[in-house]
Design a protein around this motif. Structure first.
Motif, PDB file in Angstrom:
ATOM      1  N   SER A  80       0.886  -0.987   0.005  1.00 29.48           N
ATOM      2  CA  SER A  80       0.037  -0.116   0.153  1.00 29.48           C
ATOM      3  C   SER A  80       0.846   1.058   0.120  1.00 29.48           C
ATOM      4  N   ALA A 103       0.677   2.584  -3.280  1.00 29.64           N
ATOM      5  CA  ALA A 103      -0.466   3.308  -3.761  1.00 29.64           C
ATOM      6  C   ALA A 103      -0.533   4.915  -3.089  1.00 29.64           C
ATOM      7  N   PHE A 120       0.796  -6.854 -15.269  1.00 31.59           N
ATOM      8  CA  PHE A 120       0.995  -5.360 -14.623  1.00 31.59           C
ATOM      9  C   PHE A 120       1.692  -4.543 -15.653  1.00 31.59           C
ATOM     10  N   MET A 161      -5.833   3.301  -7.254  1.00 31.39           N
ATOM     11  CA  MET A 161      -4.695   2.159  -6.974  1.00 31.39           C
ATOM     12  C   MET A 161      -4.710   1.665  -5.226  1.00 31.39           C
ATOM     13  N   ASN A 201      -5.462  -2.068  -4.352  1.00 27.59           N
ATOM     14  CA  ASN A 201      -4.455  -2.843  -3.749  1.00 27.59           C
ATOM     15  C   ASN A 201      -4.969  -3.542  -2.365  1.00 27.59           C
ATOM     16  N   GLY A 234      -6.382   2.017 -12.507  1.00 30.62           N
ATOM     17  CA  GLY A 234      -5.535   1.969 -10.998  1.00 30.62           C
ATOM     18  C   GLY A 234      -5.976   0.921 -10.173  1.00 30.62           C
ATOM     19  N   MET A 294      -3.491  -2.263  -9.747  1.00 33.28           N
ATOM     20  CA  MET A 294      -3.081  -2.628  -8.131  1.00 33.28           C
ATOM     21  C   MET A 294      -3.536  -3.828  -7.664  1.00 33.28           C
ATOM     22  N   ILE A 351      -1.194  -6.763  -7.893  1.00 35.62           N
ATOM     23  CA  ILE A 351       0.154  -6.982  -7.168  1.00 35.62           C
ATOM     24  C   ILE A 351      -0.069  -7.814  -5.975  1.00 35.62           C
TER      25      ILE A 351
END
Length: 385
Positions: free
Chosen positions: A118, A121, A196, A232, A236, A283, A287, A290
């Motif tokens: 995070s 982000a 990604f 994002m 996340n 976004g 994210m 990931i």
């Protein structure tokens, strides 16, 4: 922050050292290259150290690199500082992922990895805009100096707050490298690179797409980047939460949705409101991939996760570089700015296909293992009779 903030400072750097804007771009490119090369090298250098000590050492080197950049008397020295800094990036995130997973335990592994990531982000939402503003107000050197100060604070925080986690017993570099040869680990790394990377194909050219295609003024880019950062941040958290419930289904679903969003951006980029909405979802979905992708690598290389985890961070950066190059080539060949989204959609589609193949292989391996166990059981019964 240290990776992306130079993008907004390139004109200052170029003017300071009397180099062209493309030449100044090496401040960004050298970092990406350093991550790719440094990830395995720094991991090998620290693999036998305790986890918390490794993290503190890597952050100390990171801080030194930013001090060199802030004080650089020449452009070449600035690049040296950037490479020093970037060498720690992959290993830091790789070891950090292992630490997060170990501290959280099996049930909260993906959520813990997502919580650590995070920081990426938050940086895109707050750190990069603030760093750019500071550079504009006090000069680009002030931004690197501020990052160095943050590095010192982080070294202290790791030293005092991260529990002592000894390196696994019997760690051998050969075992770590052998894990990279596992077909499932290779597939996971390729999923990261393509999946990604597809997002970065569109994001690299987000500013010209939003200004020249969607019709926004340059002043609108700051709030648009905030929308991207918000997406994002949510993505996340969502990716980590869903991955703990169903890892590979989360990978497949997020990549599939990402392909759709990137393809849709080719059309929605022409409608301002829809363009902003799509940026938010790019976004979010980008994210969201990931934490599960990083967890897949940790899972596939569970017996030797440190090097594989670090190399996966390098795969993220290498995918970004490949995506930017391919998208730039498409635009240069006259396919238009929105062709960057087509490139991204095709890359993420490749990642999706690999994810499906990975699941199929895992099921086949499970079926083979079950058959072998059944046959072994039958032989034991026969011998007992």
């Amino acid at each position: 922050m240290t990776e992306f903030v130079p993008v907004g400072l390139l004109p200052q750097v170029a003017a300071n050292f009397a180099v062209s804007i493309p030449g100044a771009g090496w401040v960004v490119s050298s970092y990406a290259a350093g991550v790719l090369v440094g990830a395995p090298l720094m991991t090998m250098a620290t693999v036998r150290m305790s986890r918390n000590r490794s993290l503190a050492l890597l952050m100390a080197i990171f801080t030194i690199g930013n001090v060199v950049a802030a004080l650089a008397p020449s452009f070449a020295t600035l690049l040296v500082g950037r490479v020093i800094t970037s060498f720690t990036h992959g290993s830091f995130f790789g070891i950090g992922s292992v630490v997060a997973a170990e501290l959280a335990g099996p049930k909260g592994r993906s959520k813990a990895v997502a919580f650590m990531f995070s920081g990426l982000a938050v940086s895109n939402l707050v750190g990069v805009p603030l760093g750019t503003w500071l550079g504009s107000a006090a000069g680009w050197r002030a931004t690197f100096a501020a990052i160095a100060v943050l590095g010192v604070v982080t070294v202290a925080a790791i030293t005092w707050l991260v529990p002592h986690l000894p390196a696994p017993q019997g760690v051998r570099l050969g075992t770590e490298f052998k894990a990279l040869g596992n077909v499932q680990v290779v597939l996971a790394l390729a999923m990261t690179l393509l999946g990604f990377g597809g997002v970065f194909a569109a994001l690299t050219y987000l500013a010209p797409i939003m200004t020249q295609v969607a019709g926004f003024g340059e002043s609108a880019m700051t709030p648009i980047l905030v929308v991207l950062g918000l997406g994002m941040f949510i993505g996340n958290w969502l990716g980590g939460k869903m991955a703990d419930r169903a890892l590979m289904p989360t990978v497949i679903a997020s990549l599939a949705a990402l392909v759709v969003a990137l393809a849709a951006f080719v059309v929605t980029a022409h409608v301002p409101v829809l363009a902003v909405v799509t940026v938010f979802f790019l976004g979010l979905l980008g994210m969201a991939t990931i934490p599960p992708l990083q967890t897949v690598v940790l899972q596939r290389a569970s017996h030797a996760p440190t090097l594989a985890s670090a190399v996966n961070i390098g795969a993220f950066n290498f995918g970004n570089a490949v995506a930017a190059w391919l998208a730039g080539g498409a635009i240069a060949h006259g396919l238009g700015l929105t062709s960057a989204s087509w490139v991204g959609a095709l890359m993420s589609l490749g990642g999706l296909v690999l994810a499906i193949i990975s699941v199929a292989i895992a099921r086949q391996q499970a079926a083979t293992s079950t058959t072998s166990m059944t046959a072994a059981g039958d032989r034991d019964l026969a011998l007992a009779d």
